[in-house]
Design an enzyme around this catalytic site. Sequence first.
Site: not given
Ligand code: SAH
Length: 390
Positions: A295, A211, A335, A278, A227, A249-250
Amino acid sequence: MDVILHAGRERSVLRRHPWILSGAVANVAPAAAAQPGAWVRVLSHGGEVLGFGYLSPASQLRVRLVAFGKDEPAEGWLAERIAVAVARRNDEPLLRDTDAVRLVNAEGDGLPGLVADRYGDVVVVKLMSAGMLARRESIANALCEATGAAAGYERPDAAAARREGMPTRQGVLWGELPSAPVPIREGRRCYRVDCVDGQKTGFYLDQRDARDLVERLADGRRMLDLFAYTGGFSVAAAVGGARSVTAVDSSQPALALAAEHLEGRLPADALRLVRQDAFGFVREDEGEYDLIVVDPPPLARNRGDVRRAARAYKDVTLHALRRASPGARLLAFSCSHHMGAELFRKVIFGASVDAARPLRVLAQLGQPVDHAVALDHPEGAYLTGFLLEA
Ligand code: SAH
């Protein structure tokens, strides 16, 4: 009680690896004392005392060692080690700018099965082994004492409950939890953390360094945050002067918090919050971006998932690259421990070839200091990132 290993299986213990797998165990004696979380002495087949730890009778991960060698740690070692972990964070110059840190990072702090994160005056705890689950009260006392935090809250861990065959629970450990999400600060960035229903313990503390990077890179750029969760990176971009932010995000609750975090940070027409898959979004979107963060959640939870995960990472990176302006910066993260840095680099290379967009690696990123990995426990490394220039 004693756990006796099969011949030759002492090798990993002699190298201070904290895990003993069920297949390494020849005998547990007395068998009647083999309760979840029991304190055990571990011996080689030849009878040499190798170390001490906690028994998980139902788990493949049968013993988590917390001390090596023949000397049993003195009573109170657990509270002491928790105090040391907390003091490390308090004394850490790299953590000075924030009130949200991981206080205890399991094996990384010599405390397998225990994670504790601090959000302002609230400590959120995850107990992930029979040994830690069986010691909830002393852990809560030690954390309360070491931090002086007003409240402690336990989050359940479904995977641990399954693995350990023990119930996990959710609830207050001490004090009183604020009714609203907890405000935290990271340098110039402010967020609110839902410790009760948020993902993980509420916030992705492990992306703090990234960040910082996004904040420094964002000036004048059009940013795409795939994400996005509650907008950790989006806020960083907005604070850093991004021209526009598109966050995808979903999760509806995650985006609702993201909207709060971003309110007033950008002109209304410069902010787009999209609740969508996403992978689908990047295929359909026609925008152009100068700063892109990818991410995703852990796509490979075990070794068998790696091929499928690699395809998914490649797919989303490929489509993200098609949305990248010339010279755009891309931050791509994995991750999953099983997706190591070398494999992840190859996956990104594959996407770069298919998109016909050569990339330069400007930096490789990993876990921040409060998520430090013990060298004797390489499994603790899970976060890999690349900062790339298109
Ligand atoms: N970048 C964020 C953390 C991401 S964690 C940060 O720094 O705070 C992964 C995220 O992906 C979660 O918020 C989850 O809700 C989302 N997610 C999971 N599968 C997804 C999909 N298929 N499409 C969009 N978002 C998704």
